[in-house]
Design a protein around this motif. Structure first.
Motif, PDB file in Angstrom:
ATOM      1  N   SER A 163       0.692  -0.994   0.327  1.00 24.14           N
ATOM      2  CA  SER A 163       0.133  -0.066   0.318  1.00 24.14           C
ATOM      3  C   SER A 163       0.920   1.513  -0.265  1.00 24.14           C
ATOM      4  O   SER A 163       0.429   2.213  -0.725  1.00 24.14           O
ATOM      5  CB  SER A 163      -0.923   0.059   1.365  1.00 24.14           C
ATOM      6  OG  SER A 163      -1.604   1.070   1.391  1.00 24.14           O
ATOM      7  N   THR A 192      -1.954   0.285  -3.148  1.00 27.08           N
ATOM      8  CA  THR A 192      -2.790  -0.235  -3.392  1.00 27.08           C
ATOM      9  C   THR A 192      -3.879  -0.653  -1.732  1.00 27.08           C
ATOM     10  O   THR A 192      -3.190  -0.104  -1.283  1.00 27.08           O
ATOM     11  CB  THR A 192      -2.242  -1.388  -3.916  1.00 27.08           C
ATOM     12  OG1 THR A 192      -1.597  -1.542  -3.379  1.00 27.08           O
ATOM     13  CG2 THR A 192      -1.686  -1.666  -4.983  1.00 27.08           C
ATOM     14  N   GLU A 245      -3.345  -1.874 -13.741  1.00 26.65           N
ATOM     15  CA  GLU A 245      -3.134  -1.049 -12.957  1.00 26.65           C
ATOM     16  C   GLU A 245      -3.257  -1.659 -11.110  1.00 26.65           C
ATOM     17  O   GLU A 245      -2.066  -1.200 -10.466  1.00 26.65           O
ATOM     18  CB  GLU A 245      -3.734   0.505 -12.638  1.00 26.65           C
ATOM     19  CG  GLU A 245      -3.331   0.570 -14.123  1.00 26.65           C
ATOM     20  CD  GLU A 245      -1.958   1.115 -14.226  1.00 26.65           C
ATOM     21  OE1 GLU A 245      -1.187   1.647 -13.323  1.00 26.65           O
ATOM     22  OE2 GLU A 245      -1.866   1.596 -15.216  1.00 26.65           O
ATOM     23  N   ASP A 246      -4.865  -2.417 -11.457  1.00 28.41           N
ATOM     24  CA  ASP A 246      -4.397  -2.930  -9.695  1.00 28.41           C
ATOM     25  C   ASP A 246      -4.013  -4.467  -9.887  1.00 28.41           C
ATOM     26  O   ASP A 246      -3.857  -5.242  -8.675  1.00 28.41           O
ATOM     27  CB  ASP A 246      -6.032  -2.932  -8.996  1.00 28.41           C
ATOM     28  CG  ASP A 246      -6.476  -4.045 -10.694  1.00 28.41           C
ATOM     29  OD1 ASP A 246      -5.718  -4.324 -11.259  1.00 28.41           O
ATOM     30  OD2 ASP A 246      -7.284  -4.719  -9.957  1.00 28.41           O
ATOM     31  N   ARG A 247      -3.008  -4.719 -11.003  1.00 28.55           N
ATOM     32  CA  ARG A 247      -2.433  -6.339 -10.656  1.00 28.55           C
ATOM     33  C   ARG A 247      -0.588  -5.985 -10.154  1.00 28.55           C
ATOM     34  O   ARG A 247      -0.464  -5.288 -10.320  1.00 28.55           O
ATOM     35  CB  ARG A 247      -2.823  -7.021 -12.107  1.00 28.55           C
ATOM     36  CG  ARG A 247      -4.009  -6.480 -11.672  1.00 28.55           C
ATOM     37  CD  ARG A 247      -4.405  -7.806 -11.196  1.00 28.55           C
ATOM     38  NE  ARG A 247      -5.962  -8.401 -11.682  1.00 28.55           N
ATOM     39  CZ  ARG A 247      -6.119  -9.850 -12.281  1.00 28.55           C
ATOM     40  NH1 ARG A 247      -5.302 -10.069 -13.068  1.00 28.55           N
ATOM     41  NH2 ARG A 247      -7.567  -9.812 -11.963  1.00 28.55           N
ATOM     42  N   ARG A 288       5.137  -4.377 -10.682  1.00 30.19           N
ATOM     43  CA  ARG A 288       3.444  -4.118 -10.910  1.00 30.19           C
ATOM     44  C   ARG A 288       3.245  -5.032 -12.320  1.00 30.19           C
ATOM     45  O   ARG A 288       4.807  -4.550 -12.577  1.00 30.19           O
ATOM     46  CB  ARG A 288       3.651  -2.365 -12.410  1.00 30.19           C
ATOM     47  CG  ARG A 288       2.953  -1.012 -10.525  1.00 30.19           C
ATOM     48  CD  ARG A 288       2.304  -0.287 -11.075  1.00 30.19           C
ATOM     49  NE  ARG A 288       2.035   1.324 -10.420  1.00 30.19           N
ATOM     50  CZ  ARG A 288       0.493   1.116  -9.595  1.00 30.19           C
ATOM     51  NH1 ARG A 288       0.266  -0.073  -9.182  1.00 30.19           N
ATOM     52  NH2 ARG A 288       1.254   1.787  -8.780  1.00 30.19           N
ATOM     53  N   SER A 299      -3.598  -9.244  -7.337  1.00 31.04           N
ATOM     54  CA  SER A 299      -5.136  -8.078  -7.383  1.00 31.04           C
ATOM     55  C   SER A 299      -5.004  -7.468  -6.169  1.00 31.04           C
ATOM     56  O   SER A 299      -4.852  -7.754  -4.604  1.00 31.04           O
ATOM     57  CB  SER A 299      -6.375  -8.743  -7.502  1.00 31.04           C
ATOM     58  OG  SER A 299      -7.273  -7.609  -7.889  1.00 31.04           O
ATOM     59  N   ALA A 328      -7.207  -4.388  -4.674  1.00 22.55           N
ATOM     60  CA  ALA A 328      -8.324  -3.372  -5.481  1.00 22.55           C
ATOM     61  C   ALA A 328      -7.377  -1.588  -4.011  1.00 22.55           C
ATOM     62  O   ALA A 328      -6.782  -2.459  -3.576  1.00 22.55           O
ATOM     63  CB  ALA A 328      -9.557  -3.927  -4.818  1.00 22.55           C
TER      64      ALA A 328
END
Length: 224
Positions: free
Chosen positions: A71, A76, A110-112, A191, A222, A224
């Motif tokens: 994060s 993330t 972009e969230d992976r 990423r 993933s 989120a």
């Protein structure tokens, strides 16, 4: 669980972060022993070797400890596992398919995130990251993918396919922007849409035995 001293490297012109964690697992031998008890097989056309699924309980605590660092580094939220594999490189350079001779992405979202955990005591390679010369892309999201793919086709038409070999630094199509050294029980997080590939020594052992070959855990997340 979190006993790490994180190192964050911002690479290339896009300054994409890579989080490096040494001493990732408290007991990495548990992973090696578990891998040695599993049946490996090729999975899909992209990975140049064999794979076996990693049991979710083995990585659950590590991912929970990793979440706040992810994060902080990538902005993330909660991490969830999409896929997690033990992976061993077993394909001879002369047998590589064309797609295996090029840098790749693991997804366009972009969230992976991709987590790579090195588990070979003899690791002398690592992971390299690249920029597509014709577009300048170091990452490929959904909006970039059509122009990336189109440029790649044109580049191959002009320069031809790469020789049957693992990538070693710069190529006519891609410039190497960073090389991260692998080390036993080191993990790197990046990423999934950054262009990358394994950075392998020419004399790499291609043994399929997890206790001898180049064993890694590849976890696709993933975030989120």
């Amino acid at each position: 669980m979190n006993h790490w001293t994180p190192n964050v490297v911002h690479q290339g012109e896009e300054r994409s972060p890579v989080l490096i964690l040494d001493g990732f697992a408290p007991d990495p031998a548990v992973f090696v022993a578990d891998a040695a008890a599993r049946e490996f097989a090729p999975i899909g056309p992209y990975y140049p070797g064999v794979r076996a699924t990693v049991p979710a309980p083995l990585i659950a605590d590590l991912l929970a400890a990793l979440e706040p660092l992810a994060s902080e580094t990538f902005g993330t939220g909660a991490l969830s596992v999409v896929e997690a594999y033990y992976s061993i490189v077993t394909t001879a350079p002369s047998a590589l398919a064309p797609i295996q001779r090029l840098p790749h992405i693991d997804g366009v979202g972009e969230d992976r995130l991709a987590l790579l955990h090195y588990l070979s005591p003899n690791e002398r390679g690592g992971t390299a990251f690249f920029r597509q010369r014709s577009t300048g892309y170091e990452s490929v999201d959904r909006s970039r993918y059509p122009s990336y793919a189109s440029a790649l086709q044109l580049d191959v038409r002009e320069h031809g396919l790469p020789d049957a070999a693992y990538i070693d630094g710069d190529t006519p199509l891609f410039a190497c922007i960073a090389r991260h050294q692998g080390r036993f029980n080191r993990a790197i997080l990046y990423r999934s849409n950054t262009l990358h590939c394994a950075d392998l020594p020419a004399d790499l052992s291609l043994s399929p035995d997890p206790r001898i070959g180049r064993l890694t855990v590849n976890t696709f997340l993933s975030a989120a």
